[in-house]
Design an enzyme around this catalytic site. Structure first.
Site, PDB file in Angstrom:
ATOM      1  N   ARG A   1       2.121  -2.884  14.435  1.00 19.17           N
ATOM      2  CA  ARG A   1       0.933  -2.880  13.799  1.00 19.17           C
ATOM      3  C   ARG A   1       0.378  -4.158  13.281  1.00 19.17           C
ATOM      4  O   ARG A   1       0.787  -4.922  12.630  1.00 19.17           O
ATOM      5  CB  ARG A   1       1.361  -1.806  12.609  1.00 19.17           C
TER       6      ARG A   1
ATOM      7  N   HIS B   1      -8.236  -4.512   6.916  1.00 25.14           N
ATOM      8  CA  HIS B   1      -6.662  -4.966   5.939  1.00 25.14           C
ATOM      9  C   HIS B   1      -7.486  -6.150   5.208  1.00 25.14           C
ATOM     10  O   HIS B   1      -6.943  -7.304   5.177  1.00 25.14           O
ATOM     11  CB  HIS B   1      -5.715  -5.529   7.010  1.00 25.14           C
TER      12      HIS B   1
ATOM     13  N   GLU C   1      -4.178   0.138   2.183  1.00 22.82           N
ATOM     14  CA  GLU C   1      -3.948  -0.035   0.684  1.00 22.82           C
ATOM     15  C   GLU C   1      -5.361  -0.354  -0.150  1.00 22.82           C
ATOM     16  O   GLU C   1      -5.681  -1.279  -0.394  1.00 22.82           O
ATOM     17  CB  GLU C   1      -3.184  -1.016   0.480  1.00 22.82           C
TER      18      GLU C   1
ATOM     19  N   ASN D   1       3.160   2.739   2.566  1.00 17.09           N
ATOM     20  CA  ASN D   1       3.558   1.427   2.363  1.00 17.09           C
ATOM     21  C   ASN D   1       4.428   1.509   0.849  1.00 17.09           C
ATOM     22  O   ASN D   1       3.893   2.232  -0.007  1.00 17.09           O
ATOM     23  CB  ASN D   1       2.585   0.470   2.332  1.00 17.09           C
TER      24      ASN D   1
ATOM     25  N   TYR E   1       7.358  -0.510  -1.589  1.00 16.24           N
ATOM     26  CA  TYR E   1       8.140  -1.844  -1.628  1.00 16.24           C
ATOM     27  C   TYR E   1       9.150  -1.544  -2.884  1.00 16.24           C
ATOM     28  O   TYR E   1      10.098  -1.994  -2.865  1.00 16.24           O
ATOM     29  CB  TYR E   1       7.046  -3.052  -1.841  1.00 16.24           C
TER      30      TYR E   1
ATOM     31  N   GLU F   1       4.558  -0.074   6.096  1.00 22.29           N
ATOM     32  CA  GLU F   1       5.215  -1.472   5.442  1.00 22.29           C
ATOM     33  C   GLU F   1       6.122  -1.413   4.641  1.00 22.29           C
ATOM     34  O   GLU F   1       6.346  -0.043   3.687  1.00 22.29           O
ATOM     35  CB  GLU F   1       4.109  -2.091   4.720  1.00 22.29           C
TER      36      GLU F   1
END
Length: 455
Positions: free
Chosen positions: A92, A136, A181, A307, A309, A359
């Site tokens: 990616r 991005h 995002e 994504n 985290y 991600e």
């Protein structure tokens, strides 16, 4: 909406010890152009908002710029060969808008597209699936000078950029993602001022968010027209939020955070519109929303990139979000079960056709030994525990087709500069030498075996 309250939550992961993934599961790594390519003046590339922002005094923690970064522009073939050596099956990457259309809205720079031609062909030659994202965060500075994402006209420019990229590469690329995002672009870039372009207006961030979503929706049919057989998706970040207490102010602040960081993007894409409770709390008059916009934003997609985290713990009084559990080098709480909770919630509420974890990763204070090796067992544990939770979400019926570790390389970590290292491959920024960390070898073993156990 069910809000969780911190004291009622277990701080332990679920009890599953291990997980096995399907043979056709896609194992990948992820990067972004602005963070790794460097070569910001090469072959006709234009200036991006991050090139300009990084030169602002105090904008980047260590005073650096992305001018060289990982020099991936010149070292791409070797980087992809290293991916293949590790068994990576998908890459990616993002396509730098200012490299393809230097002023954002004018002539196409064929030399820029030539680079991404080489990326795609190099990936395919190594048996690696190219998985590009169109935006991005590196908006051409010339468009920012016209208002950036505050200007509705930027969505026209994005469609032209999308068309140029997909027409050149679409015969070899099976999946395209429009944005990465948009929450971060709109909130950190237009409200908090910590990301490019460094604006500090809540009202402007709401405008930027709508135009970003509109750009996504308008780009979907452009991609389908240029590459009829390709799948189309978008990448959103999700942060589960937990109230510090059952106090009404804490619950309201938690609901606002969830709406503004999570629902504000996924709900419109799913056709549910903006969260009304938070629209009212913001006092947003929706003057940016034209007839047909919400239908455009809700264009059907084939894949939702997720994504993930960490989670946030929210307290209204002083807006502290201090973690309960151990943290990464970013100060982000390590909460693996949040990945499963997030996936189950999204799929239950919206039921997208397919998902990929686009991600997931962690920054730690990697310390190389005398030979330059990094035994990053903290990152190994992070990967293992999140992958077990991912498999559990799949067992609960969420159709997840792949996982992309963030990140393949240590890189320019936005406003932190080069202080934070997310890579499974270490980069010596002085010599540009690449050294796979213990986490890279661990990930390689997972790919080859298709199985992982909690650490």
């Amino acid at each position: 909406m069910n809000l969780t309250i911190a004291p009622e939550l277990t701080t332990q992961p679920s009890t599953a010890l291990g997980a096995r993934f399907p043979e056709d599961f896609v194992w990948g790594v992820a990067t972004s152009a602005a963070q790794i390519e460097g070569a910001v003046h090469a072959d006709g590339r234009g200036e991006s908002i991050w090139d300009r922002f990084a030169r602002r005094a105090g904008a980047i923690a260590d005073g650096t710029t992305p001018e060289v970064a990982c020099d991936h522009y010149h070292r791409m073939e070797g980087d992809v060969a290293l991916m293949a050596e590790l068994g990576i099956r998908a890459y990616r990457f993002s396509i730098a808008w200012p490299r393809v259309i230097p002023d954002g809205d004018g002539a196409v720079n064929e030399a820029g597209l030539d680079f991404y031609d080489r990326v795609v062909d190099t990936c395919l030659a190594h048996g690696i699936e190219p998985f590009p994202t169109l935006y991005h965060w590196d908006l051409p500075q010339a468009l920012e000078d016209r208002g950036g994402w505050l200007d509705r006209g930027v969505t026209d420019a994005f469609c032209r950029f999308t068309s140029a990229a997909v027409r050149r590469l679409g015969d070899r690329v099976g999946t395209w993602c429009t944005l990465n995002e948009p929450f971060v672009s709109a909130t950190h870039g237009y409200w908090e001022g910590t990301h490019a372009p460094g604006r500090t207006s809540l009202r402007e961030s709401v405008t930027a968010a709508h135009h970003l979503l509109l750009a996504h929706g308008r780009a979907v049919p452009v991609i389908r027209a240029a590459a009829p057989d390709a799948r189309v998706g978008v990448v959103l970040n999700f942060t589960p939020v937990t109230a510090r207490s059952s106090d009404r102010d804490d619950l309201d602040e938690t609901r606002f955070t969830d709406d503004f960081e999570n629902r504000w993007y996924v709900d419109p894409i799913a056709g549910a519109g903006y969260p009304e409770w938070t629209v009212e709390r913001l006092g947003w008059d929706r003057s940016e929303v034209f007839d047909g916009d919400m239908e455009t934003i809700a264009a059907p997609i084939d894949l939702l990139g997720v994504n993930y985290y960490a989670r946030q713990l929210v307290h209204a009084g002083d807006d502290t979000r201090d973690p309960i559990l151990p943290t990464t080098g970013m100060g982000w709480e390590i909460y693996p079960q949040g990945l499963r909770e997030t996936l189950v919630r999204i799929h239950t509420e919206h039921g997208f056709p397919s998902y990929a974890i686009t991600e997931n990763g962690s920054a730690f204070d990697d310390v190389p030994d005398a030979a330059g090796e990094v035994d990053d067992q903290d990152r190994v544990s992070y990967l293992a525990d999140h992958l077990v939770e991912l498999r559990e979400a799949m067992d609960e019926g969420v159709p997840v087709e792949g996982y992309f570790a963030w990140s393949f390389l240590d890189n320019f970590e936005w406003a932190y500069g080069y202080e934070k290292r997310f890579g499974i491959v270490r980069v010596d920024y002085e010599t540009q030498e690449r050294t796979p960390k213990a986490s890279a070898r661990f990930y390689s073993d997972i790919i080859r075996s298709g199985a992982v156990e909690r650490r």
